[in-house]
Design a protein around this motif. Structure first.
Motif, PDB file in Angstrom:
ATOM      1  N   SER A 282      75.129  12.832   8.615  1.00  0.00           N
ATOM      2  CA  SER A 282      76.297  11.947   8.701  1.00  0.00           C
ATOM      3  C   SER A 282      76.722  11.670  10.134  1.00  0.00           C
ATOM      4  CB  SER A 282      77.477  12.561   7.936  1.00  0.00           C
ATOM      5  OG  SER A 282      77.170  12.690   6.561  1.00  0.00           O
ATOM      6  N   TYR A 283      76.049  12.280  11.093  1.00  0.00           N
ATOM      7  CA  TYR A 283      76.434  12.137  12.496  1.00  0.00           C
ATOM      8  C   TYR A 283      75.200  11.860  13.354  1.00  0.00           C
ATOM      9  CZ  TYR A 283      80.825  14.225  10.990  1.00  0.00           C
ATOM     10  OH  TYR A 283      82.002  14.468  10.350  1.00  0.00           O
ATOM     11  N   VAL A 284      75.421  11.266  14.539  1.00  0.00           N
ATOM     12  CA  VAL A 284      74.308  11.116  15.468  1.00  0.00           C
ATOM     13  C   VAL A 284      73.819  12.506  15.855  1.00  0.00           C
ATOM     14  CG1 VAL A 284      74.984   8.874  16.376  1.00  0.00           C
ATOM     15  CG2 VAL A 284      75.913  10.936  17.417  1.00  0.00           C
ATOM     16  N   HIS A 285      72.546  12.637  16.060  1.00  0.00           N
ATOM     17  CA  HIS A 285      71.955  13.941  16.323  1.00  0.00           C
ATOM     18  C   HIS A 285      72.202  14.404  17.754  1.00  0.00           C
ATOM     19  CE1 HIS A 285      68.897  14.136  12.761  1.00  0.00           C
ATOM     20  NE2 HIS A 285      70.151  14.081  12.372  1.00  0.00           N
ATOM     21  N   SER A 286      72.205  15.709  17.909  1.00  0.00           N
ATOM     22  CA  SER A 286      72.336  16.317  19.231  1.00  0.00           C
ATOM     23  C   SER A 286      71.027  16.140  20.004  1.00  0.00           C
ATOM     24  CB  SER A 286      72.629  17.811  19.079  1.00  0.00           C
ATOM     25  OG  SER A 286      71.494  18.478  18.526  1.00  0.00           O
ATOM     26  N   PRO A 287      71.026  16.354  21.314  1.00  0.00           N
ATOM     27  CA  PRO A 287      69.768  16.261  22.079  1.00  0.00           C
ATOM     28  C   PRO A 287      68.652  17.123  21.498  1.00  0.00           C
ATOM     29  CG  PRO A 287      71.607  16.314  23.591  1.00  0.00           C
ATOM     30  CD  PRO A 287      72.188  16.552  22.227  1.00  0.00           C
ATOM     31  N   ARG A 288      68.986  18.336  21.096  1.00  0.00           N
ATOM     32  CA  ARG A 288      67.968  19.224  20.533  1.00  0.00           C
ATOM     33  C   ARG A 288      67.412  18.652  19.231  1.00  0.00           C
ATOM     34  NH1 ARG A 288      63.918  22.514  21.561  1.00  0.00           N
ATOM     35  NH2 ARG A 288      63.545  23.991  19.872  1.00  0.00           N
ATOM     36  N   GLU A 289      68.279  18.116  18.383  1.00  0.00           N
ATOM     37  CA  GLU A 289      67.829  17.524  17.128  1.00  0.00           C
ATOM     38  C   GLU A 289      67.005  16.272  17.374  1.00  0.00           C
ATOM     39  OE1 GLU A 289      71.405  18.728  14.017  1.00  0.00           O
ATOM     40  OE2 GLU A 289      71.761  17.165  15.518  1.00  0.00           O
ATOM     41  N   GLU A 290      67.402  15.464  18.352  1.00  0.00           N
ATOM     42  CA  GLU A 290      66.638  14.253  18.687  1.00  0.00           C
ATOM     43  C   GLU A 290      65.254  14.625  19.199  1.00  0.00           C
ATOM     44  OE1 GLU A 290      67.117  11.185  18.178  1.00  0.00           O
ATOM     45  OE2 GLU A 290      69.251  10.976  17.743  1.00  0.00           O
ATOM     46  N   LEU A 291      65.180  15.687  19.977  1.00  0.00           N
ATOM     47  CA  LEU A 291      63.889  16.153  20.493  1.00  0.00           C
ATOM     48  C   LEU A 291      62.968  16.543  19.342  1.00  0.00           C
ATOM     49  CD1 LEU A 291      61.899  17.132  22.646  1.00  0.00           C
ATOM     50  CD2 LEU A 291      63.231  19.268  22.785  1.00  0.00           C
ATOM     51  N   ILE A 292      63.496  17.312  18.404  1.00  0.00           N
ATOM     52  CA  ILE A 292      62.694  17.733  17.251  1.00  0.00           C
ATOM     53  C   ILE A 292      62.271  16.520  16.420  1.00  0.00           C
ATOM     54  CG2 ILE A 292      62.762  19.024  15.085  1.00  0.00           C
ATOM     55  CD1 ILE A 292      64.643  21.009  16.526  1.00  0.00           C
ATOM     56  N   ASP A 293      63.191  15.560  16.226  1.00  0.00           N
ATOM     57  CA  ASP A 293      62.869  14.339  15.473  1.00  0.00           C
ATOM     58  C   ASP A 293      61.694  13.602  16.108  1.00  0.00           C
ATOM     59  OD1 ASP A 293      64.939  14.832  13.722  1.00  0.00           O
ATOM     60  OD2 ASP A 293      66.320  13.386  14.630  1.00  0.00           O
ATOM     61  N   ALA A 294      61.736  13.430  17.432  1.00  0.00           N
ATOM     62  CA  ALA A 294      60.682  12.692  18.138  1.00  0.00           C
ATOM     63  C   ALA A 294      59.355  13.439  18.090  1.00  0.00           C
ATOM     64  CB  ALA A 294      61.106  12.431  19.579  1.00  0.00           C
ATOM     65  N   GLN A 295      59.403  14.743  18.243  1.00  0.00           N
ATOM     66  CA  GLN A 295      58.177  15.543  18.173  1.00  0.00           C
ATOM     67  C   GLN A 295      57.566  15.474  16.781  1.00  0.00           C
ATOM     68  OE1 GLN A 295      59.910  19.268  19.436  1.00  0.00           O
ATOM     69  NE2 GLN A 295      59.121  19.079  21.524  1.00  0.00           N
ATOM     70  N   ASP A 296      58.412  15.569  15.761  1.00  0.00           N
ATOM     71  CA  ASP A 296      57.915  15.481  14.376  1.00  0.00           C
ATOM     72  C   ASP A 296      57.326  14.111  14.084  1.00  0.00           C
ATOM     73  OD1 ASP A 296      58.745  18.077  13.966  1.00  0.00           O
ATOM     74  OD2 ASP A 296      60.521  17.549  12.793  1.00  0.00           O
ATOM     75  N   GLU A 297      57.971  13.067  14.603  1.00  0.00           N
ATOM     76  CA  GLU A 297      57.470  11.710  14.353  1.00  0.00           C
ATOM     77  C   GLU A 297      56.103  11.512  14.999  1.00  0.00           C
ATOM     78  OE1 GLU A 297      58.691   7.002  15.084  1.00  0.00           O
ATOM     79  OE2 GLU A 297      60.222   8.583  15.314  1.00  0.00           O
ATOM     80  N   LEU A 298      55.925  11.994  16.224  1.00  0.00           N
ATOM     81  CA  LEU A 298      54.634  11.847  16.904  1.00  0.00           C
ATOM     82  C   LEU A 298      53.550  12.615  16.155  1.00  0.00           C
ATOM     83  CD1 LEU A 298      52.965  10.781  19.244  1.00  0.00           C
ATOM     84  CD2 LEU A 298      53.709  12.766  20.598  1.00  0.00           C
ATOM     85  N   ALA A 299      53.863  13.826  15.711  1.00  0.00           N
ATOM     86  CA  ALA A 299      52.878  14.618  14.971  1.00  0.00           C
ATOM     87  C   ALA A 299      52.515  13.928  13.654  1.00  0.00           C
ATOM     88  CB  ALA A 299      53.425  16.019  14.713  1.00  0.00           C
ATOM     89  N   ASP A 318      57.652   9.221  25.771  1.00  0.00           N
ATOM     90  CA  ASP A 318      58.795   9.001  26.670  1.00  0.00           C
ATOM     91  C   ASP A 318      60.092   9.525  26.052  1.00  0.00           C
ATOM     92  OD1 ASP A 318      57.169   7.830  28.541  1.00  0.00           O
ATOM     93  OD2 ASP A 318      57.703   5.766  28.036  1.00  0.00           O
ATOM     94  N   ARG A 319      60.264   9.301  24.744  1.00  0.00           N
ATOM     95  CA  ARG A 319      61.464   9.813  24.070  1.00  0.00           C
ATOM     96  C   ARG A 319      61.502  11.332  24.088  1.00  0.00           C
ATOM     97  NH1 ARG A 319      61.407   7.801  18.321  1.00  0.00           N
ATOM     98  NH2 ARG A 319      62.956   9.440  18.066  1.00  0.00           N
ATOM     99  N   ILE A 320      60.363  11.941  23.849  1.00  0.00           N
ATOM    100  CA  ILE A 320      60.300  13.408  23.884  1.00  0.00           C
ATOM    101  C   ILE A 320      60.676  13.929  25.265  1.00  0.00           C
ATOM    102  CG2 ILE A 320      58.703  15.377  23.811  1.00  0.00           C
ATOM    103  CD1 ILE A 320      57.238  13.841  21.523  1.00  0.00           C
TER     104      ILE A 320
END
Length: 332
Positions: A282-299, A318-320
């Motif tokens: 329900s909220y924008v993600h924190s930097p740590r959560e955004e990092l995990i999101d980008a890493q998961d998406e690339l994998a 670049d996002r990671i």
């Protein structure tokens, strides 16, 4: 609607710009999908072309949102935040799913229609309707997430939240009861306001000294109800809504299903989140959560495509790198 004064004109202009961006994207997608033979061999390229164009349009949407929000904040004596994340970051607002997987759905629409006996032309009409629905939703979700992220970054300046600004005149089917009922809601700075299919709402900031969207919505509501009159006005004001959090789309508005205990359709109930999962979505993600999101998406992308397009992988890399820096900054 929303035409009175500076904020009304500003919001109207932004709504028209969003509508234009979506329509340009949809027309491009229509041409690309109509020209494709939709064979097993051609589909991966079709989907990759589509994703590339959709992500490009969402970057443009975020840039436009920044320009709009800059004007709105400056009108309130606030500066556009310098430490907000880049607008052109190639991010996809749906969670826990690749855009490539989402954009394979119109292919399934086409195949299902053909299997049921539809002609190519009939199946293509259903496919293009699905394409439009997905394109509209993707762009609206990107716009919503950007607004919340900017408001969160501006909170140290006295931005305490925001309101959705209704634009029922932009809906093909007329005034939207869902948005009208939700028009008086106040959202916290990093909260994602609930969307519904074809939602046309924009947002305006609420500061510790001003709430321009409150009067703007009130003026629109008074006008809508006066024009609707009688039974129509009553139906609009008494629209019952169900609000839930989708694992993919985040906060969502729907018309309440009266015979359902939850108020949701079986399909919406199946994919709704609860507890901590709903809170996080329900909220924008924190930097740590955004990092995990980008890493998961690339994998996930590398698992899906043996040779993913370089433009996709380089943007994700670049996002990671960006969110790694931000995560270190905020954990220090």
């Amino acid at each position: 609607m929303a035409t009175s004064g500076f904020y009304g004109r500003l919001s109207d202009a932004q709504s028209k710009r969003n509508k234009s961006l979506i329509e340009v994207l949809v027309q491009w997608l229509f041409a690309r999908w109509r020209s494709d033979p939709l064979t097993t061999a051609s589909i991966p390229r079709l989907v990759d072309d589509t994703v590339e164009k959709v992500l490009e349009t969402m970057d443009e949407t975020r840039v436009d949102a920044d320009a709009f929000l800059k004007e709105a904040l400056e009108a309130e004596g606030k500066k556009f935040p310098k430490d907000v994340s880049p607008a052109r970051d190639g991010s996809y607002p749906r969670k826990n799913i690749l855009p490539e997987d989402v954009w394979e759905r119109p292919v399934s629409e086409y195949r299902n229609a053909r299997n049921k006996g539809d002609s190519h032309q009939e199946a293509m009409l259903k496919t293009l309707a699905r394409v439009r629905q997905l394109a509209d939703a993707d762009v609206r979700m990107a716009n919503r997430e950007r607004a919340a992220r900017v408001y969160e970054a501006a909170s140290p300046q006295g931005v305490i939240g925001y309101r959705r600004i209704i634009h029922p005149e932009l809906s093909r089917t007329g005034t939207c009861g869902l948005c009208l009922v939700a028009a008086d809601r106040l959202y916290s700075t990093k909260e994602l306001y609930p969307l519904h299919d074809n939602c046309k709402c924009e947002t305006l900031p609420v500061t510790n000294t001003s709430d321009p969207g409150l009067k703007l919505n009130r003026d629109d509501l008074d006008y809508i109800y006066s024009v609707a009159g009688g039974n129509t006005a009553s139906k609009l004001s008494n629209t019952r809504i169900a609000e839930y959090v989708s694992g993919e789309r985040g906060p969502t508005l729907a018309r309440r299903v009266e015979k359902s205990k939850s108020g949701l359709t079986p399909n919406d109930e199946k994919y709704s989140l609860s507890g901590g999962d709903a809170e996080r979505a329900s909220y924008v993600h924190s930097p740590r959560e955004e990092l995990i999101d980008a890493q998961d998406e690339l994998a996930a992308l590398r698992r899906k495509r043996s040779k993913p397009r370089r433009i996709r992988t380089s943007v994700l890399e670049d996002r990671i790198a960006y969110w790694e820096r931000q995560a270190r900054k905020y954990s220090a």
